[in-house]
Motif scaffolding. Structure first.
Motif, PDB file in Angstrom:
ATOM      1  N   SER A  16       0.758  -1.499  -0.515  1.00  0.00           N
ATOM      2  CA  SER A  16      -0.031   0.211  -0.083  1.00  0.00           C
ATOM      3  C   SER A  16       0.774   1.338   0.122  1.00  0.00           C
ATOM      4  CB  SER A  16      -1.027  -0.199   1.445  1.00  0.00           C
ATOM      5  OG  SER A  16      -0.180   0.442   2.253  1.00  0.00           O
ATOM      6  N   CYS A  17       2.488   1.155  -0.020  1.00  0.00           N
ATOM      7  CA  CYS A  17       3.322   2.298   0.106  1.00  0.00           C
ATOM      8  C   CYS A  17       3.062   2.695  -1.106  1.00  0.00           C
ATOM      9  CB  CYS A  17       4.473   2.112   1.246  1.00  0.00           C
ATOM     10  SG  CYS A  17       4.338   1.648   2.664  1.00  0.00           S
ATOM     11  N   VAL A  18       3.191   4.309  -1.201  1.00  0.00           N
ATOM     12  CA  VAL A  18       3.723   5.268  -2.481  1.00  0.00           C
ATOM     13  C   VAL A  18       5.117   5.263  -2.210  1.00  0.00           C
ATOM     14  CG1 VAL A  18       3.335   7.027  -3.625  1.00  0.00           C
ATOM     15  CG2 VAL A  18       1.702   6.313  -2.770  1.00  0.00           C
ATOM     16  N   SER A  19       6.166   4.349  -3.046  1.00  0.00           N
ATOM     17  CA  SER A  19       7.369   4.872  -3.062  1.00  0.00           C
ATOM     18  C   SER A  19       7.850   6.347  -4.766  1.00  0.00           C
ATOM     19  CB  SER A  19       8.353   3.890  -3.943  1.00  0.00           C
ATOM     20  OG  SER A  19       7.742   3.442  -5.308  1.00  0.00           O
ATOM     21  N   THR A  20       8.126   7.511  -3.971  1.00  0.00           N
ATOM     22  CA  THR A  20       9.035   8.287  -4.592  1.00  0.00           C
ATOM     23  C   THR A  20      10.310   7.918  -4.555  1.00  0.00           C
ATOM     24  OG1 THR A  20       7.107   9.336  -3.737  1.00  0.00           O
ATOM     25  CG2 THR A  20       8.660  10.975  -4.797  1.00  0.00           C
ATOM     26  N   ALA A  61       4.803   5.689  -7.207  1.00  0.00           N
ATOM     27  CA  ALA A  61       4.109   5.205  -7.986  1.00  0.00           C
ATOM     28  C   ALA A  61       3.657   3.828  -6.903  1.00  0.00           C
ATOM     29  CB  ALA A  61       5.518   4.192  -8.723  1.00  0.00           C
ATOM     30  N   GLY A  62       2.899   4.184  -7.068  1.00  0.00           N
ATOM     31  CA  GLY A  62       1.891   3.255  -5.767  1.00  0.00           C
ATOM     32  C   GLY A  62       0.862   2.073  -6.406  1.00  0.00           C
ATOM     33  N   SER A  63       0.217   1.139  -6.501  1.00  0.00           N
ATOM     34  CA  SER A  63      -0.139   0.403  -6.076  1.00  0.00           C
ATOM     35  C   SER A  63      -1.699   1.261  -6.296  1.00  0.00           C
ATOM     36  CB  SER A  63      -0.459  -1.463  -5.557  1.00  0.00           C
ATOM     37  OG  SER A  63      -1.870  -2.022  -5.963  1.00  0.00           O
ATOM     38  N   SER A  64      -2.679   1.063  -7.293  1.00  0.00           N
ATOM     39  CA  SER A  64      -3.735   1.557  -7.845  1.00  0.00           C
ATOM     40  C   SER A  64      -5.270   1.371  -7.044  1.00  0.00           C
ATOM     41  CB  SER A  64      -4.337   1.760  -9.339  1.00  0.00           C
ATOM     42  OG  SER A  64      -4.732   0.103  -9.368  1.00  0.00           O
ATOM     43  N   GLY A  65      -4.915  -0.585  -6.127  1.00  0.00           N
ATOM     44  CA  GLY A  65      -5.937  -0.508  -5.136  1.00  0.00           C
ATOM     45  C   GLY A  65      -5.452  -0.080  -4.356  1.00  0.00           C
ATOM     46  N   TRP A  66      -4.502   0.403  -3.171  1.00  0.00           N
ATOM     47  CA  TRP A  66      -4.139   0.509  -2.043  1.00  0.00           C
ATOM     48  C   TRP A  66      -3.772   2.158  -1.831  1.00  0.00           C
ATOM     49  CZ3 TRP A  66      -5.915  -2.917   0.743  1.00  0.00           C
ATOM     50  CH2 TRP A  66      -6.531  -4.201   0.816  1.00  0.00           C
ATOM     51  N   THR A  67      -3.187   2.963  -2.537  1.00  0.00           N
ATOM     52  CA  THR A  67      -2.780   4.263  -2.859  1.00  0.00           C
ATOM     53  C   THR A  67      -4.110   5.037  -3.486  1.00  0.00           C
ATOM     54  OG1 THR A  67      -1.721   3.854  -4.352  1.00  0.00           O
ATOM     55  CG2 THR A  67      -0.635   3.261  -2.701  1.00  0.00           C
ATOM     56  N   ASN A  68      -4.212   6.570  -3.340  1.00  0.00           N
ATOM     57  CA  ASN A  68      -4.636   7.675  -3.725  1.00  0.00           C
ATOM     58  C   ASN A  68      -3.605   8.696  -4.207  1.00  0.00           C
ATOM     59  OD1 ASN A  68      -4.807   9.019  -1.515  1.00  0.00           O
ATOM     60  ND2 ASN A  68      -6.629   8.085  -0.641  1.00  0.00           N
ATOM     61  N   GLU A  69      -4.293  10.168  -4.804  1.00  0.00           N
ATOM     62  CA  GLU A  69      -3.446  10.785  -5.375  1.00  0.00           C
ATOM     63  C   GLU A  69      -3.181  11.841  -3.792  1.00  0.00           C
ATOM     64  OE1 GLU A  69      -5.539  13.163  -8.008  1.00  0.00           O
ATOM     65  OE2 GLU A  69      -5.760  11.608  -9.362  1.00  0.00           O
ATOM     66  N   MET A  72       0.330  10.008  -3.137  1.00  0.00           N
ATOM     67  CA  MET A  72       1.698   9.862  -3.632  1.00  0.00           C
ATOM     68  C   MET A  72       2.031  11.546  -3.448  1.00  0.00           C
ATOM     69  SD  MET A  72       0.273   8.381  -7.669  1.00  0.00           S
ATOM     70  CE  MET A  72       2.297   8.570  -7.848  1.00  0.00           C
ATOM     71  N   ILE A  73       1.020  12.458  -3.906  1.00  0.00           N
ATOM     72  CA  ILE A  73       1.237  14.477  -3.450  1.00  0.00           C
ATOM     73  C   ILE A  73       2.117  14.177  -1.778  1.00  0.00           C
ATOM     74  CG2 ILE A  73       0.531  16.368  -2.959  1.00  0.00           C
ATOM     75  CD1 ILE A  73      -1.677  15.751  -4.943  1.00  0.00           C
ATOM     76  N   LYS A  74       1.284  13.215  -0.742  1.00  0.00           N
ATOM     77  CA  LYS A  74       2.592  13.473   0.145  1.00  0.00           C
ATOM     78  C   LYS A  74       3.831  12.712   0.189  1.00  0.00           C
ATOM     79  CE  LYS A  74       1.934  12.084   5.217  1.00  0.00           C
ATOM     80  NZ  LYS A  74       0.972  10.889   5.834  1.00  0.00           N
ATOM     81  N   SER A  75       3.905  11.878  -0.703  1.00  0.00           N
ATOM     82  CA  SER A  75       4.938  11.456  -0.810  1.00  0.00           C
ATOM     83  C   SER A  75       6.639  11.673  -1.167  1.00  0.00           C
ATOM     84  CB  SER A  75       4.929   9.865  -1.010  1.00  0.00           C
ATOM     85  OG  SER A  75       6.550   9.232  -1.774  1.00  0.00           O
ATOM     86  N   MET A  76       5.419  12.964  -2.702  1.00  0.00           N
ATOM     87  CA  MET A  76       6.498  13.936  -3.072  1.00  0.00           C
ATOM     88  C   MET A  76       7.152  14.748  -1.998  1.00  0.00           C
ATOM     89  SD  MET A  76       4.586  13.839  -6.395  1.00  0.00           S
ATOM     90  CE  MET A  76       3.515  13.103  -8.067  1.00  0.00           C
ATOM     91  N   ALA A 104      -4.694  -7.207 -13.194  1.00  0.00           N
ATOM     92  CA  ALA A 104      -4.205  -6.726 -12.231  1.00  0.00           C
ATOM     93  C   ALA A 104      -5.325  -7.886 -10.746  1.00  0.00           C
ATOM     94  CB  ALA A 104      -4.239  -6.061 -11.774  1.00  0.00           C
ATOM     95  N   ALA A 105      -6.556  -7.999 -11.097  1.00  0.00           N
ATOM     96  CA  ALA A 105      -7.466  -8.702 -10.531  1.00  0.00           C
ATOM     97  C   ALA A 105      -7.583  -9.885 -11.294  1.00  0.00           C
ATOM     98  CB  ALA A 105      -8.257  -8.072 -10.766  1.00  0.00           C
ATOM     99  N   ILE A 106      -6.861 -10.362 -12.010  1.00  0.00           N
ATOM    100  CA  ILE A 106      -6.887 -11.833 -12.365  1.00  0.00           C
ATOM    101  C   ILE A 106      -5.871 -11.690 -12.145  1.00  0.00           C
ATOM    102  CG2 ILE A 106      -6.909 -13.576 -14.805  1.00  0.00           C
ATOM    103  CD1 ILE A 106      -9.228 -11.398 -15.745  1.00  0.00           C
ATOM    104  N   PHE A 107      -4.294 -12.005 -12.928  1.00  0.00           N
ATOM    105  CA  PHE A 107      -3.223 -11.927 -12.219  1.00  0.00           C
ATOM    106  C   PHE A 107      -2.664 -12.119 -10.612  1.00  0.00           C
ATOM    107  CE2 PHE A 107      -4.064 -11.941 -17.419  1.00  0.00           C
ATOM    108  CZ  PHE A 107      -4.084 -13.393 -17.157  1.00  0.00           C
ATOM    109  N   GLY A 108      -3.404 -11.735 -10.377  1.00  0.00           N
ATOM    110  CA  GLY A 108      -2.788 -10.697  -8.853  1.00  0.00           C
ATOM    111  C   GLY A 108      -1.704 -10.206  -9.088  1.00  0.00           C
ATOM    112  N   THR A 109      -1.618  -8.824  -9.891  1.00  0.00           N
ATOM    113  CA  THR A 109      -0.146  -8.090 -10.363  1.00  0.00           C
ATOM    114  C   THR A 109      -0.658  -6.897 -10.335  1.00  0.00           C
ATOM    115  OG1 THR A 109      -0.942  -8.275 -12.664  1.00  0.00           O
ATOM    116  CG2 THR A 109       0.391  -9.386 -12.480  1.00  0.00           C
ATOM    117  N   SER A 110       0.684  -6.366 -10.139  1.00  0.00           N
ATOM    118  CA  SER A 110       0.112  -4.666  -9.793  1.00  0.00           C
ATOM    119  C   SER A 110      -0.478  -3.759 -10.845  1.00  0.00           C
ATOM    120  CB  SER A 110       1.058  -3.932  -9.069  1.00  0.00           C
ATOM    121  OG  SER A 110       0.824  -3.007  -8.643  1.00  0.00           O
ATOM    122  N   ALA A 111      -1.416  -2.840 -10.900  1.00  0.00           N
ATOM    123  CA  ALA A 111      -1.684  -1.834 -11.567  1.00  0.00           C
ATOM    124  C   ALA A 111      -1.593  -0.563 -10.518  1.00  0.00           C
ATOM    125  CB  ALA A 111      -3.116  -2.225 -11.599  1.00  0.00           C
ATOM    126  N   GLU A 112      -0.355   0.181 -10.953  1.00  0.00           N
ATOM    127  CA  GLU A 112       0.157   0.786 -10.838  1.00  0.00           C
ATOM    128  C   GLU A 112      -0.602   2.709 -11.377  1.00  0.00           C
ATOM    129  OE1 GLU A 112       4.801   1.530 -10.801  1.00  0.00           O
ATOM    130  OE2 GLU A 112       4.879   0.059  -8.750  1.00  0.00           O
TER     131      GLU A 112
END
Length: 127
Positions: A16-20, A61-69, A72-76, A104-112
């Motif tokens: 769920s973390c955003v990385s910058t 960048a961060g997972s779209s399912g666990w992060t929000n804008e 992202m701005i806070k991390s920046m 991402a939902a089908i294959f369990g991957t991340s959509a960033e």
């Protein structure tokens, strides 16, 4: 069973973390860190009050399912503050497409979710 729960909670937290990260720009002076709360967010360069120096290009960048804008701005802002920037100019915030989210939902991957900004040092006129 408890160790498994702890591992799952830790994995959820890490996902769920955003990385910058950043790339320094120019060869100007190096500034000391500033408080995160003093880093102002500008939507465009024309909103910056006066002259400024570009310090770094920020990429988040961060997972779209666990992060929000907001995260992202806070991390920046946090990364910019470490570089001595007192402002960021937003460049782009983008969402993954519908196909990426389905995959991402089908294959369990991340959509960033991704974002870019320029960390700036707004120069104050002498008083």
């Amino acid at each position: 069973m408890r160790p498994l729960v702890a591992v799952l909670v830790l994995a959820l937290f890490l996902v769920s973390c955003v990385s910058t990260n950043f790339v320094k720009l120019g060869s100007g002076p190096t500034y000391g860190p500033v408080p995160v709360d003093s880093v102002v967010v500008y939507r465009t360069a024309s909103q910056v009050p006066g002259k400024y120096e570009e310090i770094a290009l920020l990429n988040s960048a961060g997972s779209s399912g666990w992060t929000n804008e907001a995260q992202m701005i806070k991390s920046m802002r946090k990364e910019a503050s470490k570089l001595g920037a007192n402002g960021i100019i937003l460049d782009a915030l983008s969402e993954p497409g519908a196909g990426a989210k389905v995959a991402a939902a089908i294959f369990g991957t991340s959509a960033e979710r991704k974002g870019r900004a320029i960390a700036v040092r707004v120069l104050r006129a002498p008083e």
